[in-house]
Design a protein around this motif. Structure first.
Motif, PDB file in Angstrom:
ATOM      1  N   ALA A  18      -7.252   7.925  35.018  1.00 12.87           N
ATOM      2  CA  ALA A  18      -6.889   6.515  34.992  1.00 12.87           C
ATOM      3  C   ALA A  18      -6.010   5.315  34.790  1.00 12.87           C
ATOM      4  CB  ALA A  18      -8.251   6.273  34.069  1.00 12.87           C
ATOM      5  N   VAL A  19      -5.782   4.177  34.549  1.00 15.91           N
ATOM      6  CA  VAL A  19      -4.667   3.288  34.256  1.00 15.91           C
ATOM      7  C   VAL A  19      -5.421   2.464  33.511  1.00 15.91           C
ATOM      8  CG1 VAL A  19      -3.011   2.304  34.775  1.00 15.91           C
ATOM      9  CG2 VAL A  19      -2.801   4.596  35.614  1.00 15.91           C
ATOM     10  N   VAL A  20      -5.303   1.988  32.834  1.00 16.06           N
ATOM     11  CA  VAL A  20      -6.372   0.549  32.236  1.00 16.06           C
ATOM     12  C   VAL A  20      -5.341  -0.852  31.578  1.00 16.06           C
ATOM     13  CG1 VAL A  20      -7.448  -0.025  30.254  1.00 16.06           C
ATOM     14  CG2 VAL A  20      -8.268   2.721  31.584  1.00 16.06           C
ATOM     15  N   SER A  21      -5.894  -1.431  31.838  1.00 13.38           N
ATOM     16  CA  SER A  21      -5.520  -2.598  31.888  1.00 13.38           C
ATOM     17  C   SER A  21      -6.744  -3.575  30.321  1.00 13.38           C
ATOM     18  CB  SER A  21      -5.218  -4.241  33.027  1.00 13.38           C
ATOM     19  OG  SER A  21      -4.644  -5.323  32.889  1.00 13.38           O
ATOM     20  N   LEU A  28       0.184  -9.923  42.312  1.00 10.87           N
ATOM     21  CA  LEU A  28       1.307 -10.068  43.289  1.00 10.87           C
ATOM     22  C   LEU A  28       2.121  -9.193  42.576  1.00 10.87           C
ATOM     23  CD1 LEU A  28       2.821 -11.384  45.247  1.00 10.87           C
ATOM     24  CD2 LEU A  28       3.523 -13.310  44.185  1.00 10.87           C
ATOM     25  N   ALA A  29       2.594  -9.502  40.901  1.00 13.27           N
ATOM     26  CA  ALA A  29       3.099  -9.880  40.004  1.00 13.27           C
ATOM     27  C   ALA A  29       3.465  -8.010  40.173  1.00 13.27           C
ATOM     28  CB  ALA A  29       3.181 -10.515  38.546  1.00 13.27           C
ATOM     29  N   THR A  30       1.862  -7.218  39.931  1.00 13.34           N
ATOM     30  CA  THR A  30       2.252  -6.314  39.666  1.00 13.34           C
ATOM     31  C   THR A  30       2.196  -4.952  41.344  1.00 13.34           C
ATOM     32  OG1 THR A  30       0.479  -5.639  38.321  1.00 13.34           O
ATOM     33  CG2 THR A  30       0.079  -3.832  39.035  1.00 13.34           C
ATOM     34  N   PHE A  31       1.810  -5.343  42.035  1.00 10.78           N
ATOM     35  CA  PHE A  31       2.073  -5.069  42.953  1.00 10.78           C
ATOM     36  C   PHE A  31       3.686  -5.446  43.836  1.00 10.78           C
ATOM     37  CE2 PHE A  31      -2.137  -4.033  42.807  1.00 10.78           C
ATOM     38  CZ  PHE A  31      -2.062  -2.796  42.452  1.00 10.78           C
ATOM     39  N   LYS A  40       8.200   4.349  48.355  1.00  8.74           N
ATOM     40  CA  LYS A  40       6.683   5.310  48.368  1.00  8.74           C
ATOM     41  C   LYS A  40       5.482   5.745  47.348  1.00  8.74           C
ATOM     42  CE  LYS A  40       8.732   7.901  50.946  1.00  8.74           C
ATOM     43  NZ  LYS A  40       9.160   7.218  52.717  1.00  8.74           N
ATOM     44  N   LYS A  41       5.873   4.692  46.169  1.00 15.12           N
ATOM     45  CA  LYS A  41       4.770   4.638  45.419  1.00 15.12           C
ATOM     46  C   LYS A  41       4.227   3.281  44.274  1.00 15.12           C
ATOM     47  CE  LYS A  41       7.385   7.561  41.676  1.00 15.12           C
ATOM     48  NZ  LYS A  41       6.877   8.489  40.910  1.00 15.12           N
ATOM     49  N   VAL A  42       3.345   2.857  44.180  1.00 19.51           N
ATOM     50  CA  VAL A  42       3.587   1.564  43.479  1.00 19.51           C
ATOM     51  C   VAL A  42       3.736   1.739  41.676  1.00 19.51           C
ATOM     52  CG1 VAL A  42       2.134  -0.052  42.173  1.00 19.51           C
ATOM     53  CG2 VAL A  42       2.203   0.445  44.423  1.00 19.51           C
ATOM     54  N   ILE A  43       5.203   1.232  41.208  1.00 16.96           N
ATOM     55  CA  ILE A  43       5.321   1.381  39.986  1.00 16.96           C
ATOM     56  C   ILE A  43       4.633  -0.499  39.153  1.00 16.96           C
ATOM     57  CG2 ILE A  43       6.770   1.607  37.398  1.00 16.96           C
ATOM     58  CD1 ILE A  43       6.165   4.105  39.512  1.00 16.96           C
ATOM     59  N   PRO A  50       1.427  -5.657  29.089  1.00 14.80           N
ATOM     60  CA  PRO A  50       1.759  -4.373  28.669  1.00 14.80           C
ATOM     61  C   PRO A  50       1.071  -2.883  29.011  1.00 14.80           C
ATOM     62  CG  PRO A  50       0.933  -6.432  26.968  1.00 14.80           C
ATOM     63  CD  PRO A  50       1.011  -6.394  28.041  1.00 14.80           C
ATOM     64  N   ASP A  51       0.094  -2.567  28.789  1.00 18.27           N
ATOM     65  CA  ASP A  51      -1.311  -1.677  29.588  1.00 18.27           C
ATOM     66  C   ASP A  51      -0.790  -1.044  30.066  1.00 18.27           C
ATOM     67  OD1 ASP A  51      -2.713  -2.947  26.385  1.00 18.27           O
ATOM     68  OD2 ASP A  51      -4.430  -4.145  28.794  1.00 18.27           O
ATOM     69  N   ILE A  52      -0.587  -2.033  31.481  1.00 17.89           N
ATOM     70  CA  ILE A  52      -0.052  -1.017  32.845  1.00 17.89           C
ATOM     71  C   ILE A  52       1.874  -1.479  33.346  1.00 17.89           C
ATOM     72  CG2 ILE A  52      -2.468  -1.294  33.721  1.00 17.89           C
ATOM     73  CD1 ILE A  52      -1.399  -3.315  35.683  1.00 17.89           C
ATOM     74  N   TYR A  53       2.379  -2.112  32.319  1.00 21.73           N
ATOM     75  CA  TYR A  53       3.750  -2.292  33.061  1.00 21.73           C
ATOM     76  C   TYR A  53       4.414  -1.182  32.994  1.00 21.73           C
ATOM     77  CZ  TYR A  53       8.328  -3.676  33.281  1.00 21.73           C
ATOM     78  OH  TYR A  53      10.167  -3.432  33.280  1.00 21.73           O
ATOM     79  N   GLY A  54       5.228  -0.428  34.229  1.00 24.54           N
ATOM     80  CA  GLY A  54       6.191   0.664  34.008  1.00 24.54           C
ATOM     81  C   GLY A  54       4.933   1.793  34.655  1.00 24.54           C
ATOM     82  N   LYS A  55       3.543   1.752  34.553  1.00 23.78           N
ATOM     83  CA  LYS A  55       3.029   2.890  35.034  1.00 23.78           C
ATOM     84  C   LYS A  55       2.642   2.621  36.008  1.00 23.78           C
ATOM     85  CE  LYS A  55       0.561   3.482  30.347  1.00 23.78           C
ATOM     86  NZ  LYS A  55       1.492   3.013  30.002  1.00 23.78           N
ATOM     87  N   GLU A  56       2.875   4.133  36.510  1.00 23.75           N
ATOM     88  CA  GLU A  56       2.238   4.402  37.973  1.00 23.75           C
ATOM     89  C   GLU A  56       0.878   4.336  38.591  1.00 23.75           C
ATOM     90  OE1 GLU A  56       2.619   8.334  41.761  1.00 23.75           O
ATOM     91  OE2 GLU A  56       3.766   8.433  39.674  1.00 23.75           O
ATOM     92  N   LEU A  57       0.945   4.210  39.687  1.00 20.60           N
ATOM     93  CA  LEU A  57      -0.843   3.586  39.982  1.00 20.60           C
ATOM     94  C   LEU A  57      -1.369   4.234  41.290  1.00 20.60           C
ATOM     95  CD1 LEU A  57      -0.351  -0.534  38.547  1.00 20.60           C
ATOM     96  CD2 LEU A  57      -1.725   1.365  37.806  1.00 20.60           C
ATOM     97  N   THR A  58      -0.233   4.348  41.798  1.00 20.52           N
ATOM     98  CA  THR A  58      -0.614   5.311  43.235  1.00 20.52           C
ATOM     99  C   THR A  58      -1.910   6.114  42.961  1.00 20.52           C
ATOM    100  OG1 THR A  58       1.398   4.648  44.643  1.00 20.52           O
ATOM    101  CG2 THR A  58       0.413   6.108  45.406  1.00 20.52           C
ATOM    102  N   GLY A  59      -2.598   6.405  44.313  1.00 18.29           N
ATOM    103  CA  GLY A  59      -3.770   7.540  43.565  1.00 18.29           C
ATOM    104  C   GLY A  59      -4.285   7.971  42.144  1.00 18.29           C
TER     105      GLY A  59
END
Length: 146
Positions: A18-21, A28-31, A40-43, A50-59
């Motif tokens: 899980a990645v939690v916001s 738009l700003a995230t992806f 090759k992946k979404v960061i 701040p909850d998700i900034y810089g975190k990998e979301l792919t998969g």
């Protein structure tokens, strides 16, 4: 182990992280940065989240209350799904908004992407799940935090 039951919008099975916001996710700003770079992946690139900034979301399972922001939100979701770099599932604590729902439906129908979406998981869901938690999603909308 804790279970939550939501409404299935786009069903499927998932087992992963899980990645939690805790705030609405601006699609738009995230992806957008990852999509424009043909990455090759979404960061997550939304500096205002701040909850998700810089975190990998792919998969991953993106756990969020709702999506917010531009009316391009659905198109952005469809785009990352067409690129195959999307979160595997969107798990909404609230009702899904129409823009996110449209992007998920278009991704499944036009892109043949098996992205999962479940909404109405409840406020307690976001209070319980933490980034990095292992979770399982069942086709009936049950989300288990392991």
């Amino acid at each position: 182990m804790k279970q939550f039951k939501g409404r299935v919008l786009a069903g499927g099975k998932f087992s992963g992280q899980a990645v939690v916001s805790h705030q609405g996710v601006n699609t738009l700003a995230t992806f957008q940065a990852s999509a424009l770079k043909n990455a090759k992946k979404v960061i997550a690139s939304d500096q205002n989240n701040p909850d998700i900034y810089g975190k990998e979301l792919t998969g991953k399972a993106l756990c969020l209350p709702i999506t917010i922001g531009s009316t391009t939100g659905g198109l952005v979701i469809q785009t990352i799904c067409s690129m195959g770099i999307n979160p595997s599932c969107f798990l909404f604590s609230e009702h899904v908004d129409s823009l996110a729902a449209s992007g998920i439906v278009l991704a499944r129908v036009w892109e043949n992407n098996p992205v999962i979406a479940i909404d109405q998981l409840g406020k307690e869901f976001l209070e319980t799940v933490k980034t990095g938690d292992s979770i399982e999603v069942s086709e009936d909308g049950t989300v288990t935090i392991l």
